[in-house]
Design a protein around this motif. Sequence first.
Motif, PDB file in Angstrom:
ATOM      1  N   ARG A   2       0.827  -1.201   0.000  1.00 19.59           N
ATOM      2  CA  ARG A   2       0.000   0.000   0.000  1.00 19.59           C
ATOM      3  C   ARG A   2       0.866   1.258   0.000  1.00 19.59           C
ATOM      4  N   ASP A   3       1.915   1.254   0.833  1.00 20.35           N
ATOM      5  CA  ASP A   3       2.794   2.431   0.885  1.00 20.35           C
ATOM      6  C   ASP A   3       3.485   2.656  -0.446  1.00 20.35           C
ATOM      7  N   PHE A   4       3.920   1.546  -1.065  1.00 22.43           N
ATOM      8  CA  PHE A   4       4.592   1.668  -2.358  1.00 22.43           C
ATOM      9  C   PHE A   4       3.658   2.257  -3.408  1.00 22.43           C
ATOM     10  N   VAL A   5       2.444   1.709  -3.489  1.00 27.83           N
ATOM     11  CA  VAL A   5       1.481   2.199  -4.477  1.00 27.83           C
ATOM     12  C   VAL A   5       1.150   3.669  -4.208  1.00 27.83           C
ATOM     13  N   ALA A   6       0.952   4.017  -2.936  1.00 29.57           N
ATOM     14  CA  ALA A   6       0.601   5.401  -2.603  1.00 29.57           C
ATOM     15  C   ALA A   6       1.749   6.348  -2.939  1.00 29.57           C
ATOM     16  N   ASN A   7       2.986   5.943  -2.604  1.00 30.67           N
ATOM     17  CA  ASN A   7       4.131   6.817  -2.869  1.00 30.67           C
ATOM     18  C   ASN A   7       4.382   6.982  -4.365  1.00 30.67           C
ATOM     19  N   VAL A   8       4.323   5.867  -5.102  1.00 32.24           N
ATOM     20  CA  VAL A   8       4.544   5.948  -6.544  1.00 32.24           C
ATOM     21  C   VAL A   8       3.447   6.790  -7.195  1.00 32.24           C
ATOM     22  N   SER A   9       2.201   6.568  -6.788  1.00 32.58           N
ATOM     23  CA  SER A   9       1.097   7.330  -7.369  1.00 32.58           C
ATOM     24  C   SER A   9       1.274   8.822  -7.090  1.00 32.58           C
ATOM     25  N   HIS A  10       1.692   9.122  -5.867  1.00 31.07           N
ATOM     26  CA  HIS A  10       1.885  10.529  -5.511  1.00 31.07           C
ATOM     27  C   HIS A  10       3.009  11.159  -6.339  1.00 31.07           C
ATOM     28  N   GLU A  11       4.096  10.412  -6.524  1.00 30.81           N
ATOM     29  CA  GLU A  11       5.221  10.938  -7.282  1.00 30.81           C
ATOM     30  C   GLU A  11       4.890  11.088  -8.763  1.00 30.81           C
TER      31      GLU A  11
ATOM     32  N   THR B  27      -3.632  10.019 -15.429  1.00 31.37           N
ATOM     33  CA  THR B  27      -3.986  10.873 -14.285  1.00 31.37           C
ATOM     34  C   THR B  27      -5.178  10.291 -13.532  1.00 31.37           C
ATOM     35  N   THR B  28      -6.173   9.820 -14.295  1.00 32.09           N
ATOM     36  CA  THR B  28      -7.339   9.186 -13.659  1.00 32.09           C
ATOM     37  C   THR B  28      -6.923   7.947 -12.884  1.00 32.09           C
ATOM     38  N   LEU B  29      -6.027   7.139 -13.464  1.00 30.94           N
ATOM     39  CA  LEU B  29      -5.555   5.933 -12.789  1.00 30.94           C
ATOM     40  C   LEU B  29      -4.814   6.285 -11.502  1.00 30.94           C
ATOM     41  N   VAL B  30      -3.954   7.285 -11.560  1.00 28.45           N
ATOM     42  CA  VAL B  30      -3.210   7.708 -10.363  1.00 28.45           C
ATOM     43  C   VAL B  30      -4.158   8.217  -9.293  1.00 28.45           C
ATOM     44  N   ASN B  31      -5.147   9.011  -9.688  1.00 34.77           N
ATOM     45  CA  ASN B  31      -6.111   9.526  -8.708  1.00 34.77           C
ATOM     46  C   ASN B  31      -6.900   8.389  -8.061  1.00 34.77           C
TER      47      ASN B  31
ATOM     48  N   LEU C 295      -7.991   4.864  -3.496  1.00 34.40           N
ATOM     49  CA  LEU C 295      -8.084   3.512  -2.944  1.00 34.40           C
ATOM     50  C   LEU C 295      -7.121   3.321  -1.786  1.00 34.40           C
ATOM     51  N   SER C 296      -5.902   3.874  -1.918  1.00 36.14           N
ATOM     52  CA  SER C 296      -4.932   3.782  -0.829  1.00 36.14           C
ATOM     53  C   SER C 296      -5.438   4.499   0.417  1.00 36.14           C
ATOM     54  N   ARG C 297      -6.053   5.658   0.237  1.00 33.70           N
ATOM     55  CA  ARG C 297      -6.597   6.386   1.401  1.00 33.70           C
ATOM     56  C   ARG C 297      -7.736   5.610   2.052  1.00 33.70           C
ATOM     57  N   LEU C 298      -8.595   4.998   1.239  1.00 36.73           N
ATOM     58  CA  LEU C 298      -9.712   4.235   1.788  1.00 36.73           C
ATOM     59  C   LEU C 298      -9.217   3.027   2.573  1.00 36.73           C
ATOM     60  N   GLU C 299      -8.154   2.386   2.085  1.00 35.81           N
ATOM     61  CA  GLU C 299      -7.640   1.187   2.749  1.00 35.81           C
ATOM     62  C   GLU C 299      -6.976   1.503   4.073  1.00 35.81           C
ATOM     63  N   THR C 300      -6.354   2.667   4.178  1.00 33.02           N
ATOM     64  CA  THR C 300      -5.582   2.990   5.378  1.00 33.02           C
ATOM     65  C   THR C 300      -6.348   3.831   6.382  1.00 33.02           C
ATOM     66  N   SER C 301      -7.509   4.363   5.999  1.00 35.02           N
ATOM     67  CA  SER C 301      -8.275   5.202   6.924  1.00 35.02           C
ATOM     68  C   SER C 301      -9.090   4.340   7.872  1.00 35.02           C
ATOM     69  N   GLU C 302      -9.487   4.940   8.982  1.00 38.06           N
ATOM     70  CA  GLU C 302     -10.338   4.256   9.935  1.00 38.06           C
ATOM     71  C   GLU C 302     -11.720   4.026   9.330  1.00 38.06           C
ATOM     72  N   ARG C 303     -12.326   2.894   9.694  1.00 38.81           N
ATOM     73  CA  ARG C 303     -13.655   2.597   9.179  1.00 38.81           C
ATOM     74  C   ARG C 303     -14.728   3.417   9.896  1.00 38.81           C
TER      75      ARG C 303
ATOM     76  N   ALA D 119     -19.707  12.168   2.279  1.00 35.57           N
ATOM     77  CA  ALA D 119     -20.394  12.534   1.042  1.00 35.57           C
ATOM     78  C   ALA D 119     -19.539  12.248  -0.191  1.00 35.57           C
ATOM     79  N   THR D 120     -18.248  12.576  -0.128  1.00 34.34           N
ATOM     80  CA  THR D 120     -17.369  12.370  -1.283  1.00 34.34           C
ATOM     81  C   THR D 120     -17.224  10.883  -1.598  1.00 34.34           C
ATOM     82  N   GLU D 121     -17.045  10.061  -0.548  1.00 35.58           N
ATOM     83  CA  GLU D 121     -16.862   8.632  -0.761  1.00 35.58           C
ATOM     84  C   GLU D 121     -18.133   7.981  -1.313  1.00 35.58           C
ATOM     85  N   LEU D 122     -19.282   8.363  -0.759  1.00 38.52           N
ATOM     86  CA  LEU D 122     -20.535   7.777  -1.233  1.00 38.52           C
ATOM     87  C   LEU D 122     -20.825   8.190  -2.673  1.00 38.52           C
TER      88      LEU D 122
END
Length: 432
Positions: free
Chosen positions: A205-214, A254-258, A263-271, A315-318
């Motif tokens: 997850r960290d790798f995907v998030a870091n690469v996507s951000h870069e 760009t759409t794929l990176v976003n 997805l990375s934020r959803l996986e790492t955030s609190e439920r 609201a944004t996630e839904l």
Amino acid sequence: MLDRSIGEFSRFVIIALGCTIFGFVTDRWQLTLILGLGVYLVWVFLQQTRFDRWLSNGRRGPAPTNFGIWGDISDDFYRIQRRHRREKQKLHAMLRRVQDSTSALREGIVALEDDGNLAWWNPAAGELLGLRSDDVGQPLVNFVRDPGFVRYMHSQGSKSEPLTMRAPYSDARILQLEVTRFGRDEALVIVRDITRLHNLEQMRRDFVANVSHELRTPLTVIAGYLETLEASGQAPPGWAKPLTQMHEQAERMTTLVNDLLLLSRLETSERDSGRDKIAVRELVERLVREARALSGGRHEFSVECEQDSALIGDATELHSAFANLVLNAVKYSPAGGAVQLRWWVDGRGGHFAVKDSGIGIDPIHIPRLTERFYRVDAGRSRESGGTGLGLAIVKHVLLRHGAEMTVDSTPGRGSTFTLHFPPRKLVSETAA
């Protein structure tokens, strides 16, 4: 048993006749009969006493040697005792084999009695949960105090999904627990150490998030220069089409990176985060406008939405979850096809369904639809511009809102994706 009773009665009659004959010979038949029957009764009483004493002493040793009906009863008890002893030995041997085999397992196994009290556990469970031998008979929740585990144990019904939590005595250790109920309020708790898998997943997850951000910065620069070249009209002759294609691919990346970042934020955030009040009718109407813009008039849309319905959440996630389903329906429905949106509320909660008129999905693919980058038809997905992450995003949004998704699809007849929200996520739209 009837034969034994007849035999004992015959013995009684023979003794009585013998005493009577001897009494007539001695001319004292009454006294002789009374003495003979008295001796017989005393003899029967003594045998009964011996047998009763043997029972009272816990049936230790073989049954006493008796005669007559009590002798038959003693023999029966002795045979039952031997059979019981053999079965008990077999049972003990089986239990020893089970305990030896479970002791060799890396997974922890905990047996719970009524009310979740500890009955037995193997060494792996003792190590993972910090249990000691003198903890027998106490509730498991006394030693595993994680609030999520307490709710997991106290919830009714079967536990279909395992629970992931940190070990009670080591925050660096990640455990997965699964409860299987059986008998009368008894249960087995399977405990697995998934620390290594959890760390590998976190690294991914960290790798995907870091690469996507870069990747966002260089993609923004590339897209900016491409737009400038297209707008300026200074591109070399014959470069108009290549520039347009490069611009389209840059937007797709760009759409794929976003999507990867989301997805990375959803996986790492609190439920279960987000307390926004979302009016479902307004959300659905917004989705229809977006879908019509994407469709360009090539599809027919129908909407059925109950009034005074609202959801509690982010609201944004839904919007992202609902939009992914609606836009997928537009992408995979042929021109002139119908797309139906429906929201309704019943005793089980709120439900949002999107029905398309596409080619449908083979049932073999349905369990894997929410996997990232999984494509039923890779060619069609690439042509439609999909990233392969839409349903994975939907899955994680639903997990954060305590909801679930069902898919009903028949090849050649389209598909229906339905989101089910629990009653606790619903509120009247007019409520304060």
